[in-house]
Design an enzyme around this catalytic site. Sequence first.
Site, PDB file in Angstrom:
ATOM      1  N   TYR A 163      22.304 112.357  22.733  1.00  0.00           N
ATOM      2  CA  TYR A 163      22.097 110.948  23.123  1.00  0.00           C
ATOM      3  C   TYR A 163      23.331 110.391  23.841  1.00  0.00           C
ATOM      4  O   TYR A 163      23.226 109.805  24.926  1.00  0.00           O
ATOM      5  CB  TYR A 163      21.789 110.136  21.861  1.00  0.00           C
ATOM      6  CG  TYR A 163      21.482 108.675  22.113  1.00  0.00           C
ATOM      7  CD1 TYR A 163      20.205 108.268  22.467  1.00  0.00           C
ATOM      8  CD2 TYR A 163      22.471 107.701  21.969  1.00  0.00           C
ATOM      9  CE1 TYR A 163      19.911 106.929  22.683  1.00  0.00           C
ATOM     10  CE2 TYR A 163      22.191 106.360  22.185  1.00  0.00           C
ATOM     11  CZ  TYR A 163      20.907 105.977  22.540  1.00  0.00           C
ATOM     12  OH  TYR A 163      20.631 104.648  22.757  1.00  0.00           O
ATOM     13  N   SER A 217      23.946 102.224  26.875  1.00  0.00           N
ATOM     14  CA  SER A 217      24.263 102.005  25.456  1.00  0.00           C
ATOM     15  C   SER A 217      25.770 101.866  25.328  1.00  0.00           C
ATOM     16  O   SER A 217      26.515 102.338  26.199  1.00  0.00           O
ATOM     17  CB  SER A 217      23.806 103.220  24.649  1.00  0.00           C
ATOM     18  OG  SER A 217      24.387 103.224  23.349  1.00  0.00           O
TER      19      SER A 217
END
Length: 284
Positions: free
Chosen positions: A182, A169
């Site tokens: 995350y 990401s």
Amino acid sequence: MEQTKEILPDVVMPQPDTIKILAGQKALVTGANSGIGEGIAIELAKAGCDVAVNYVTNPDEANAVVSKIIKYGVKAVAIKADVSQENEVIAMFEEMYKQFGTIDILINNAGLQQDSPFDQMQIDKWNKVLNVNLTGQFLCAREAIKEFKKRGVKKEISCAAGKIIHISSVHEVIPWAGHVNYASSKGGIMMLMKSIAQEVAPYRIRVNSICPGAIRTPINKSAWDTPESYNKLMELVPYGRIGEVEDIGRAAVWLASDHADYITGTSIFIDGGMTLYPGFATGG
Ligand code: BGC
């Protein structure tokens, strides 16, 4: 202007569907029943790959992806496994070998978000996100590497002995308040990827990451499904549009192919410029 057009005619791009640059290769895509995983699975199929569609909770979605894939004339199979569970991952790879004989491409995609202000973050939320996003990628990569090393290069299939693409990401480098679990998992994926890449490069195994920015999927629906949220999101995206799963899928096909044979240990950001610090366009 007219003249320029005559001198430089429009380039006609070959249709991606007609280029089978992954013909004969076998791919496993984790978390392929929806979102980016589904998008990658379909682009791999278009490029000639047989695809194992991993899912954990939604067999109907996974079977629907299988139906879409076989329309491209390749094989597909849905395999259930929770990637955070070692025994389930081992069983998934065994099933893959039973169906397809081997693995050439692993797309380590399965991941989730469980957001919370940091001081209220329950250990369960921390563990769940780290277990799926990071440990899951470790377990699947380990199984794939075992097979790549055992089998070695098959020249007629690919000049590499195997390819792993970690789906990371932009948050492997952009800190993310309210999403510490995350962002930590994605930062971890960066060093997981690079360390594996360093270790296995001598075996002609390539390991890279794709780092998506804001892509239109269920995971971030609230960030794009109203005009207000979409406009707010666009403040973070210099290129001025949300990403689509095809943006990731096409890059994954190329990165897995021999066209990208000298690329290993790299994170490729596909984010419409999200990592360009857009706030500095007018500040600083
Ligand atoms: C997250 C999305 C988010 C995007 C950009 C992704 O990794 O899963 O929820 O929209 O990063 O911030």
